[in-house]
Motif scaffolding. Structure first.
Motif, PDB file in Angstrom:
ATOM      1  N   CYS A  12       0.846  -1.201   0.000  1.00  0.00           N
ATOM      2  CA  CYS A  12       0.000   0.000   0.000  1.00  0.00           C
ATOM      3  C   CYS A  12       0.877   1.244   0.000  1.00  0.00           C
ATOM      4  O   CYS A  12       1.940   1.282   0.641  1.00  0.00           O
ATOM      5  CB  CYS A  12      -0.978   0.004   1.176  1.00  0.00           C
ATOM      6  SG  CYS A  12      -0.265   0.184   2.793  1.00  0.00           S
ATOM      7  N   CYS A  80      -3.650   4.641  -1.509  1.00  0.00           N
ATOM      8  CA  CYS A  80      -4.485   5.130  -0.401  1.00  0.00           C
ATOM      9  C   CYS A  80      -4.588   6.655  -0.408  1.00  0.00           C
ATOM     10  O   CYS A  80      -3.646   7.344  -0.811  1.00  0.00           O
ATOM     11  CB  CYS A  80      -3.914   4.681   0.942  1.00  0.00           C
ATOM     12  SG  CYS A  80      -3.891   2.899   1.162  1.00  0.00           S
ATOM     13  N   LEU A  94      -4.158  -1.402   5.299  1.00  0.00           N
ATOM     14  CA  LEU A  94      -3.098  -1.935   6.154  1.00  0.00           C
ATOM     15  C   LEU A  94      -3.426  -3.325   6.690  1.00  0.00           C
ATOM     16  O   LEU A  94      -2.523  -4.080   7.055  1.00  0.00           O
ATOM     17  CB  LEU A  94      -2.833  -0.980   7.319  1.00  0.00           C
ATOM     18  CG  LEU A  94      -2.137   0.334   6.950  1.00  0.00           C
ATOM     19  CD1 LEU A  94      -2.093   1.275   8.146  1.00  0.00           C
ATOM     20  CD2 LEU A  94      -0.728   0.086   6.434  1.00  0.00           C
ATOM     21  N   THR A  95      -4.720  -3.677   6.748  1.00  0.00           N
ATOM     22  CA  THR A  95      -5.083  -5.003   7.255  1.00  0.00           C
ATOM     23  C   THR A  95      -4.676  -6.116   6.292  1.00  0.00           C
ATOM     24  O   THR A  95      -4.539  -7.272   6.706  1.00  0.00           O
ATOM     25  CB  THR A  95      -6.596  -5.105   7.522  1.00  0.00           C
ATOM     26  OG1 THR A  95      -7.310  -4.839   6.308  1.00  0.00           O
ATOM     27  CG2 THR A  95      -7.038  -4.134   8.600  1.00  0.00           C
ATOM     28  N   VAL A 100       4.650  -1.494   3.168  1.00  0.00           N
ATOM     29  CA  VAL A 100       4.201  -0.111   2.970  1.00  0.00           C
ATOM     30  C   VAL A 100       5.271   0.658   2.212  1.00  0.00           C
ATOM     31  O   VAL A 100       6.467   0.534   2.505  1.00  0.00           O
ATOM     32  CB  VAL A 100       3.937   0.575   4.325  1.00  0.00           C
ATOM     33  CG1 VAL A 100       3.743   2.078   4.150  1.00  0.00           C
ATOM     34  CG2 VAL A 100       2.718  -0.033   5.009  1.00  0.00           C
ATOM     35  N   ALA A 120       1.780   4.567  11.344  1.00  0.00           N
ATOM     36  CA  ALA A 120       0.776   3.558  10.999  1.00  0.00           C
ATOM     37  C   ALA A 120       1.444   2.249  10.597  1.00  0.00           C
ATOM     38  O   ALA A 120       1.007   1.157  10.991  1.00  0.00           O
ATOM     39  CB  ALA A 120      -0.112   4.068   9.867  1.00  0.00           C
ATOM     40  N   ALA A 121       2.519   2.334   9.804  1.00  0.00           N
ATOM     41  CA  ALA A 121       3.235   1.127   9.395  1.00  0.00           C
ATOM     42  C   ALA A 121       3.844   0.426  10.601  1.00  0.00           C
ATOM     43  O   ALA A 121       3.806  -0.808  10.705  1.00  0.00           O
ATOM     44  CB  ALA A 121       4.320   1.482   8.378  1.00  0.00           C
ATOM     45  N   HIS A 124       1.255  -1.435  12.686  1.00  0.00           N
ATOM     46  CA  HIS A 124       0.821  -2.699  12.076  1.00  0.00           C
ATOM     47  C   HIS A 124       2.001  -3.643  11.829  1.00  0.00           C
ATOM     48  O   HIS A 124       1.828  -4.690  11.196  1.00  0.00           O
ATOM     49  CB  HIS A 124       0.091  -2.432  10.751  1.00  0.00           C
ATOM     50  CG  HIS A 124      -1.286  -1.875  10.922  1.00  0.00           C
ATOM     51  ND1 HIS A 124      -1.522  -0.557  11.250  1.00  0.00           N
ATOM     52  CD2 HIS A 124      -2.511  -2.467  10.834  1.00  0.00           C
ATOM     53  CE1 HIS A 124      -2.829  -0.354  11.334  1.00  0.00           C
ATOM     54  NE2 HIS A 124      -3.445  -1.491  11.094  1.00  0.00           N
ATOM     55  N   LEU A 126       4.528  -3.484   9.839  1.00  0.00           N
ATOM     56  CA  LEU A 126       4.713  -3.741   8.413  1.00  0.00           C
ATOM     57  C   LEU A 126       6.067  -3.217   7.933  1.00  0.00           C
ATOM     58  O   LEU A 126       6.475  -2.100   8.292  1.00  0.00           O
ATOM     59  CB  LEU A 126       3.595  -3.080   7.597  1.00  0.00           C
ATOM     60  CG  LEU A 126       2.213  -3.724   7.718  1.00  0.00           C
ATOM     61  CD1 LEU A 126       1.182  -2.895   6.972  1.00  0.00           C
ATOM     62  CD2 LEU A 126       2.225  -5.150   7.182  1.00  0.00           C
ATOM     63  N   THR A 128       8.753  -1.361   5.686  1.00  0.00           N
ATOM     64  CA  THR A 128       8.544  -0.052   5.066  1.00  0.00           C
ATOM     65  C   THR A 128       9.645   0.269   4.072  1.00  0.00           C
ATOM     66  O   THR A 128      10.828   0.049   4.348  1.00  0.00           O
ATOM     67  CB  THR A 128       8.492   1.046   6.148  1.00  0.00           C
ATOM     68  OG1 THR A 128       7.503   0.701   7.122  1.00  0.00           O
ATOM     69  CG2 THR A 128       8.144   2.386   5.542  1.00  0.00           C
TER      70      THR A 128
END
Length: 687
Positions: A12, A80, A94-95, A100, A120-121, A124, A126, A128
């Motif tokens: 994303c 996004c 993100l789900t 990211v 946010a990353a 979660h 995630l 990056t």
């Protein structure tokens, strides 16, 4: 073409509004041959921004899934929105994302949208990757942006691609640090060029810095590094893959979406460094018996698919899903974990913006859409075993407006339209407030509400008005008063007669009215007590100051009289209400206002502005707690009447770095000035 889980990358794009996410998506489509010409946001012809509101406003409103095929792999790019009012779309993406890409421009420093994307990353867990866009624009400074990112995000931020510029500061290519080569661009395609002589030292320094990051990914690599070992290309690739997955390395790419410069390098990096779905963390949920369960992406086992987004517009209804386990095929029957019902899968599609391409199957790790699944909602889980995975965790709505149709008689159309829009965007809420007789829609901010109103007009043909929601005040008395209520009416036949004496007392122990009787000698027959109580309870719905419900009241029936023929329940009910109307003005009534608990999270540098603003809103600061990231959480109690535009004001005060939650706590006595204002507004409303 069918792809295995190891060939799929779900990525994303996050970043501040206007940073170039949509144009980067267009560049990916163009350089891979999906499109023959580059769409532009300003021209309204991009693939991902296809909604009429997106075209009109020239910003992304909804997350779009854009599949890109490159080097025998499938990249599901989720573009996004960057506007903070549409963070619900980011949460949905993100789900299901496995990595990211944070997009930020080469000039203007690190915007707040990039900071929020980074948080946010991290929230979660995630991996990056960062892409610095618009490097060829005037006044762009790639190195300054990288240095600022290192200050804000840490030393793991490592450029693997840097821009090349000539003596006039014009960018003509990119330097691939990882492969020690350089690229230009011709006709949108990358073309190898010689590394300029004056950049060879910079390339060597950048490569050494990159190898330090690779060495830190394992103890074995660290020992080899200190022994002076030169990493092989395979070891470098393994180290970068591990570092990105474990979030100890954040590669930085750069380029220009308009020319295609650097786009292929980013695509290659996403394939070589981005984790494939089977190499990511499992999702948490519960099984059919309510026991905790984790579902990892796997080709083995029974089918599990997760609905992360719903689109219901003029192009039809599509439920976007990510297949976590097994394989999804049309006509398959699966259980909806939320409802327990069997759902027969409709046609499957690969979505590219609004273009739907039918599929025969959807493999584990892939993202697609199911058409015409009317009962499916965002956050649902489809499985053989009745598994329910955790739904997207949307932030609480913080900005509210009362909504009503411009033309009378269209309330039903407004309600139907909002329900349909809520299927697409579950991050806003709709409440029909029976007390204030208003339909209140709540979201993240004014732009989200404005978009909802525009869609109501364009899709459902109903224009609406917005106004500030009315505050639900209360009234109470502060001293004891006794009054008589006597209702006597004589007509041609039998008359009406009811006579009561009622004592009205403050009662802080109960919000609801407490009724009691102290009648002696049968002055009021017992069979009329319920009528008296009913009359008083109905009267309490409207106070004498501004017509708001009366609370904390005790009413004691202690005397009265009756007529053996003319008395009736309706007569005593009316008499009780007459006593109420006579007593309350003399009982020192006061207005009560709702007070909520406010928790504001802001960086330390904004503390003074926030505290000063809370004082203006009649807030009481209850405490301050430091949290990670140099932020403070301010706890305060603030009247709800002062919080109408706080979401917008807080963004302005903190450059969108602040956030808050606000929940009702109790009612408190309203100060004289605020009481006068509320009474005047109520009277104006009733005129």
């Amino acid at each position: 073409m069918s792809y295995t889980a190891k060939q799929i990358r779900n990525v994303c794009l996050l970043g501040h509004s206007g940073s170039g996410k949509t144009m980067l998506t267009e560049s990916m489509l163009n350089v891979t041959g999906v499109t023959q010409r580059l769409g532009k946001t300003t021209d309204g012809n991009t693939v991902s921004d296809y909604d009429p509101e997106e075209i009109k406003r020239q910003v992304s409103i909804s997350a779009s899934v854009i599949p890109v095929q490159y080097e025998n792999c499938l990249l599901n790019i989720i573009d996004c929105p960057g506007n903070f009012d549409f963070d619900g779309e980011v949460v949905e993406a993100l789900t299901v994302a496995d990595a990211v890409v944070i997009v930020l421009p080469a000039k203007g420093g690190v915007p707040v949208g990039a900071e929020r994307a980074w948080k946010a990353a991290r929230a979660h867990d995630l991996p990056t990757i960062i892409y610095v866009s618009k490097t060829d624009e005037e006044n762009g400074d790639f190195n300054a942006v990288v240095n600022e990112m290192k200050e804000k995000f840490g030393s793991q931020v490592t450029p693997v691609v840097s821009p090349l510029w000539d003596d006039s500061k014009a960018v003509f290519g990119v330097l691939d640090v990882l492969n020690k080569c350089a690229y230009g661009v011709t006709g949108g395609k990358s073309k190898a060029v010689d590394v300029p002589a004056d950049k060879e030292d910079f390339l060597a320094e950048s490569y050494d810095a990159l190898m330090e990051n690779v060495a830190e990914t394992s103890e074995e690599f660290m020992e080899l590094f200190f022994d002076g070992h030169e990493f092989t290309p395979e070891e470098v690739a393994q180290g970068m893959l591990t570092g990105v997955k474990e979030r100890t390395v954040t590669p930085v790419y750069c380029g220009s979406a308009l020319t295609g410069l650097g786009t292929e390098a980013l695509l290659h990096g996403l394939i070589t460094m981005g984790p494939y779905p089977m190499n990511t963390d499992p999702m948490n949920g519960v099984d059919a018996d309510g026991e905790p369960v984790q579902v990892a992406v796997s080709t083995e086992g029974s089918t599990v698919a997760y609905v992360f987004k719903t689109v219901s517009d003029q192009y039809g209804k599509y439920s976007y899903v990510k297949v976590l386990r097994g394989k999804l095929t049309p006509d398959m029957t699966l259980v909806n974990g939320r409802t327990g019902d069997n759902e027969k899968i409709g046609r499957l599609y690969s979505m590219c913006g609004k273009k739907a391409t039918e599929l025969k199957e959807l493999n584990a790790g892939d993202i697609g859409a199911i058409s015409k699944m009317d009962k499916l909602k965002t956050g649902d889980t489809l499985s053989v075993d009745g598994i329910t995975l955790a739904p997207p965790a949307f932030a609480d709505p913080v900005y509210s407006k009362a909504i009503s149709p411009v033309k009378r008689g269209q309330d039903g159309k407004v309600g139907m339209g909002l329900n349909r829009l809520n299927e697409e965007d579950p991050s806003f809420s709709v409440v029909n407030n029976a007390e204030t007789h208003q339909v209140v829609v709540s979201g993240a901010g004014d732009i989200q509400i404005d978009v909802l109103c525009a869609k109501l007009k364009s899709r459902f043909g109903v224009e609406v008005n917005l106004e500030t929601p009315r505050v639900a005040y209360r009234e109470k008395i502060r001293k004891t008063v006794s009054k008589q209520g006597k209702f006597k009416k004589q007509t041609g036949g039998s008359g009406q007669y009811g006579d009561v004496w009622v004592r009205f007392e403050p009662n802080d122990e109960s919000e609801d009215m407490v009724f009691a009787e102290e009648v002696f000698g049968g002055s009021v027959p017992r069979n009329y007590f319920p009528a008296v109580e009913k009359g008083l309870r109905e009267a309490c719905q409207h106070g004498v100051l501004a017509g708001y419900p009366v609370v904390n009241l005790k009413a004691v029936l202690y005397d009265g009289s009756y007529h053996p023929v003319d008395s009736s329940e309706i007569a005593f009910k009316t008499a009780a209400q007459l006593a109420y109307k006579a007593a309350l003005p003399d009982a020192n009534p006061v207005l009560l206002e709702p007070v909520g608990e406010l928790k504001v999270t802001v960086p330390d540098s904004y503390m003074g502005d926030i505290m000063g603003d809370l004082n203006k809103r009649r807030g009481r600061v209850m405490g301050m707690d430091p949290v990670e990231g140099g932020n403070q959480v301010i706890s305060a109690e603030v009247p709800m009447a002062e919080m109408g535009n706080y979401a917008i004001d807080l963004r302005a005060m903190t450059q969108s770095r602040g956030s808050f939650t606000f929940h009702f706590v109790r009612y408190e006595q309203c100060p004289a000035a605020a009481q006068e204002k509320a009474i005047a507004e109520a009277k104006a409303l009733n005129e």
